[in-house]
Design a protein around this motif. Structure first.
Motif, PDB file in Angstrom:
ATOM      1  N   GLU A 134       0.638  -1.220  -0.020  1.00 23.44           N
ATOM      2  CA  GLU A 134       0.058  -0.169   0.053  1.00 23.44           C
ATOM      3  C   GLU A 134       0.918   1.491   0.088  1.00 23.44           C
ATOM      4  O   GLU A 134       0.542   2.232  -0.654  1.00 23.44           O
ATOM      5  CB  GLU A 134      -0.975   0.055   1.383  1.00 23.44           C
ATOM      6  CG  GLU A 134      -2.032  -1.067   1.256  1.00 23.44           C
ATOM      7  CD  GLU A 134      -3.114  -0.830   0.300  1.00 23.44           C
ATOM      8  OE1 GLU A 134      -3.337   0.404  -0.411  1.00 23.44           O
ATOM      9  OE2 GLU A 134      -3.828  -1.833  -0.370  1.00 23.44           O
ATOM     10  N   GLU A 137       2.468   1.787  -3.571  1.00 23.35           N
ATOM     11  CA  GLU A 137       1.453   2.131  -4.560  1.00 23.35           C
ATOM     12  C   GLU A 137       1.266   3.663  -4.078  1.00 23.35           C
ATOM     13  O   GLU A 137       1.263   4.125  -5.274  1.00 23.35           O
ATOM     14  CB  GLU A 137       0.413   1.234  -4.059  1.00 23.35           C
ATOM     15  CG  GLU A 137      -0.745   1.446  -5.197  1.00 23.35           C
ATOM     16  CD  GLU A 137      -2.162   0.494  -4.946  1.00 23.35           C
ATOM     17  OE1 GLU A 137      -1.944  -0.429  -4.704  1.00 23.35           O
ATOM     18  OE2 GLU A 137      -3.162   1.188  -4.892  1.00 23.35           O
ATOM     19  N   ASN A 138       1.217   4.059  -2.978  1.00 24.53           N
ATOM     20  CA  ASN A 138       0.801   5.581  -2.905  1.00 24.53           C
ATOM     21  C   ASN A 138       2.243   6.207  -3.382  1.00 24.53           C
ATOM     22  O   ASN A 138       1.824   7.496  -3.641  1.00 24.53           O
ATOM     23  CB  ASN A 138       0.666   5.749  -1.293  1.00 24.53           C
ATOM     24  CG  ASN A 138      -0.774   5.484  -0.900  1.00 24.53           C
ATOM     25  OD1 ASN A 138      -1.463   5.383  -1.673  1.00 24.53           O
ATOM     26  ND2 ASN A 138      -1.062   5.397   0.518  1.00 24.53           N
ATOM     27  N   LYS A 141       1.675   6.326  -7.058  1.00 28.81           N
ATOM     28  CA  LYS A 141       0.581   7.375  -7.303  1.00 28.81           C
ATOM     29  C   LYS A 141       0.582   8.724  -7.064  1.00 28.81           C
ATOM     30  O   LYS A 141       0.128   9.653  -8.071  1.00 28.81           O
ATOM     31  CB  LYS A 141      -0.744   6.874  -6.627  1.00 28.81           C
ATOM     32  CG  LYS A 141      -1.696   5.814  -7.396  1.00 28.81           C
ATOM     33  CD  LYS A 141      -2.883   5.668  -6.977  1.00 28.81           C
ATOM     34  CE  LYS A 141      -3.001   5.502  -5.459  1.00 28.81           C
ATOM     35  NZ  LYS A 141      -4.540   5.038  -5.128  1.00 28.81           N
ATOM     36  N   GLY A 191      -5.822   2.766   1.956  1.00 26.23           N
ATOM     37  CA  GLY A 191      -4.596   2.305   2.097  1.00 26.23           C
ATOM     38  C   GLY A 191      -3.872   2.553   3.605  1.00 26.23           C
ATOM     39  O   GLY A 191      -3.606   1.844   4.216  1.00 26.23           O
TER      40      GLY A 191
HETATM   41 MG    MG Z   1      -3.520   3.999  -1.440  1.00 25.18          MG
END
Ligand code: MG
Ligand code: ADP
Length: 222
Positions: A134, A137-138, A141, A191
């Motif tokens: 998580e 991924e953040n 992103k 997340g």
């Molecule tokens: Mg996230």
């Protein structure tokens, strides 16, 4: 055809990556070779994926690597490999936070090797791995697509500590609104909730005039 020097250079990048415990397909390793050049601010050479696949298959023939347990398309270092290296209790490194360079698989596989070599239990590994995914991924992103600093540390064999720092991409409010971030009917911050649940301590801290984000997490090991 690539030159002999370039071939050797790429072979060495692959050996180094494998010795750090990363596991992936030929395509992943191709991405991580590119990542290595980008991290070292070097011009990325023109290479094709099958060059990487050929080198990995040579390693396979020499038993330096084996196929992944769950996915036969994946390559993993074998324990009697000449480039097998003991992993310490402190693993600090950088990745490039671009989705097309397989950063999640990179961090996930390197972390699982790190945790296994530090004798962390499978239950803890599973929870740390889900939560860390998580966080990566953040960082991909919401990060600026450049370097992300990562540190995995095991304190006294008892406490796992993760730190992750990325620069924040220019904020696009309209995109965020369109995504439903400000709509109360959509479950927000999944997340963060997952990370708060799976780690014993979790903080997402803004640094440097809100231009950087830092995750600081800890988990007591069973
Ligand atoms: Mg996230
Ligand atoms: N690494 C990060 N860099 C910048 N902003 C972040 C980072 N991690 C989380 N955020 C911010 O915190 C919010 C909540 O993250 P999360 O719970 O994972 O939800 P989601 O990713 O679905 O938006 C994100 O929408 C983002 O605005």
């Amino acid at each position: 055809m690539v030159s002999k020097d370039l071939h050797t250079e790429i072979e060495n990048i692959l050996k180094k990556s494998l010795s750090l415990g990363v596991v992936g397909s030929a395509k992943d390793f191709y991405n991580w070779v590119i990542m290595d050049y980008e991290l070292n601010s070097k011009k990325v050479p023109l290479i094709e994926e099958n060059l990487i696949e050929n080198i990995l298959n040579d390693f396979l023939k020499q038993s330096f690597v084996t196929h992944g347990t769950f996915d036969p398309n994946e390559y993993i270092i074998s324990e009697n490999s000449p480039f097998y290296k003991k992993i310490s209790s402190n693993d600090h490194y950088y990745i490039i936070g671009k989705a097309n360079l397989s950063p999640i698989q990179y961090v996930r596989s390197r972390q699982i090797s790190f945790l296994n070599q530090n004798n962390v239990s499978q239950d803890d590994i599973e929870e740390i791995s889900i939560a860390t995914t998580e966080a990566v991924e953040n960082s991909v992103k919401y990060g600026d697509g450049e370097k992300v600093e990562i540190s995995n540390f095991i304190e006294n064999g008892k406490n796992f500590k993760l730190t992750m720092v990325n620069k924040i991409k220019e904020f696009d409010l309209q995109t965020e609104i369109d995504r439903g971030k400000y709509s109360s009917s959509i479950t927000l911050m999944r997340g963060v909730l997952v990370m708060e649940k799976l780690f014993d301590k979790f903080d997402l801290i803004l640094l440097d005039n809100n231009t950087q984000a830092m995750v600081q997490a800890e988990k007591k090991l069973k």
